[in-house]
Enzyme design. Structure first.
Site, PDB file in Angstrom:
ATOM      1  N   GLN A   1      -5.134  -1.678   9.100  1.00 52.81           N
ATOM      2  CA  GLN A   1      -4.969  -3.022   8.532  1.00 52.81           C
ATOM      3  C   GLN A   1      -5.625  -4.056   9.445  1.00 52.81           C
ATOM      4  OE1 GLN A   1      -3.734  -3.557   5.501  1.00 52.81           O
ATOM      5  NE2 GLN A   1      -4.042  -5.747   5.649  1.00 52.81           N
TER       6      GLN A   1
ATOM      7  N   ASP B   1     -11.236   2.409   2.885  1.00 55.23           N
ATOM      8  CA  ASP B   1     -11.491   0.964   2.784  1.00 55.23           C
ATOM      9  C   ASP B   1     -12.962   0.693   2.448  1.00 55.23           C
ATOM     10  OD1 ASP B   1      -9.514  -0.990   3.070  1.00 55.23           O
ATOM     11  OD2 ASP B   1      -9.281  -0.612   5.215  1.00 55.23           O
TER      12      ASP B   1
ATOM     13  N   LYS C   1       0.841  -1.205   0.000  1.00 54.36           N
ATOM     14  CA  LYS C   1       0.000   0.000   0.000  1.00 54.36           C
ATOM     15  C   LYS C   1       0.874   1.252   0.000  1.00 54.36           C
ATOM     16  CE  LYS C   1      -3.863  -2.470   1.957  1.00 54.36           C
ATOM     17  NZ  LYS C   1      -4.623  -2.926   3.119  1.00 54.36           N
TER      18      LYS C   1
HETATM   19  N1  GUN Z   1      -6.871  -7.097   5.588  1.00 51.18           N
HETATM   20  C1  GUN Z   1      -7.041  -7.877   4.487  1.00 51.18           C
HETATM   21  N2  GUN Z   1      -7.584  -7.147   3.487  1.00 51.18           N
HETATM   22  C2  GUN Z   1      -7.759  -5.898   3.958  1.00 51.18           C
HETATM   23  C3  GUN Z   1      -8.262  -4.689   3.387  1.00 51.18           C
HETATM   24  O1  GUN Z   1      -8.689  -4.613   2.232  1.00 51.18           O
HETATM   25  N3  GUN Z   1      -8.256  -3.606   4.209  1.00 51.18           N
HETATM   26  C4  GUN Z   1      -7.826  -3.657   5.479  1.00 51.18           C
HETATM   27  N4  GUN Z   1      -7.886  -2.535   6.200  1.00 51.18           N
HETATM   28  N5  GUN Z   1      -7.356  -4.752   6.037  1.00 51.18           N
HETATM   29  C5  GUN Z   1      -7.319  -5.859   5.274  1.00 51.18           C
END
Ligand code: GUN
Length: 280
Positions: free
Chosen positions: A96, A119, A52
């Protein structure tokens, strides 16, 4: 022989489009940062978080990394989110998941301002998507719609069967496909005769979380198959929920694992960040 839907290539196209957009926004004085919070050191999460940050650098937006220890309390995390909500320059906040057991994910998701919820997990974002109002779309489902559209698959009027009803993929996926005028069936672990339901699908979206579960008996000749699963097989190789070698000769188009849905999630996260910067 199915067409292979190349998520790496399509996500790269999207990131390149976003990079151009970010440069134009900068000329107008519009900038912003994505705050990425990780609690603890789950190795898979660390990989996602690094990807990211790299994607932010690629498209030209700032990323702020908060790497918090496993012992961080829920109150401490909520206080940090409060601070970031108030910071003008922070246009997106991502926590996350999964979080350590002692922190309530639901509370954390609700603490993020819906204006910064890149998200798309906040109940307000989910509600807005459900009734077709503006708001951030959940990244994986939005990425799948882009994969379908950009690879030339028709959605309107087609029968889409979604396997899985999670809040992160299955549910928002079914709502987005409905928004795209598909006829949608949502299936789950209690569905009876799953294979015969799946064989009715023109578009089969598999998000069940079971390694290499879906074989050719689940797939109609010529269907488009989207595999959201990601697992390690007995040889430590990445694989999806679909038995690719069995599905590929039956399908008209299919996503591989890796290189299908995975890269799209980050591209759509970046798209949400750019949308947030645009909106100021
Ligand atoms: N953990 C696994 N996929 C995601 C996601 O798309 N966003 C977040 N915040 N955590 C995750």
């Amino acid at each position: 022989m199915a067409k292979i839907i190349d998520g790496k290539k399509i996500s790269q196209q999207i990131k390149d489009e976003l990079k151009e957009k970010v440069a134009k926004l900068k000329e107008q004085g519009k900038t912003g940062a994505l705050a990425v919070i990780q609690v603890g050191e789950d190795p898979a999460s660390s990989v996602y978080v690094r990807n990211k940050k790299n994607a932010c650098a690629y498209i030209g937006i700032e990323s702020l990394a908060y790497e918090l220890p496993e012992e961080t309390t829920e109150d401490e995390l909520l206080a940090l989110i409060g601070e970031l909500n108030a910071k003008e320059q922070v246009k997106g906040i991502l926590v996350q998941l999964p979080l350590p057991q002692h922190i309530c994910e639901d509370k954390v998701i609700r603490a993020i301002s819906p204006r910064k919820d890149v998200d798309g997990f906040h109940p307000q974002s989910v509600g807005a998507m459900t009734i077709g109002e503006p708001g951030f779309l959940s990244c994986t489902p939005a990425g799948i719609v882009q994969l379908l559209k950009r690879s030339g698959a028709e959605i309107a009027g087609k029968h889409c069967v979604v396997i899985g009803r999670s809040n992160i993929v299955g549910k928002p996926m079914s709502l987005l496909m409905l928004r795209e005028d598909a006829t949608v069936t949502v299936t789950h672990s209690k569905t009876q005769d799953l294979a015969s339901v799946c064989r009715q699908a023109d578009i089969l979206i598999v998000a069940m979380g079971k390694p290499q579960f879906i074989g050719k008996e689940y797939i109609k000749e010529g269907a488009v198959v989207i595999d959201v699963g990601i697992h390690r097989d007995e040889n430590n190789k990445l694989c999806g929920d679909v038995k690719f070698a069995e599905a590929e000769p039956v399908a008209s188009a299919i996503t591989p694992v890796p290189g299908g849905v995975g890269p799209m999630t980050i591209a759509m996260l970046m798209s949400n960040c750019v949308q947030s910067i645009e909106e100021g």
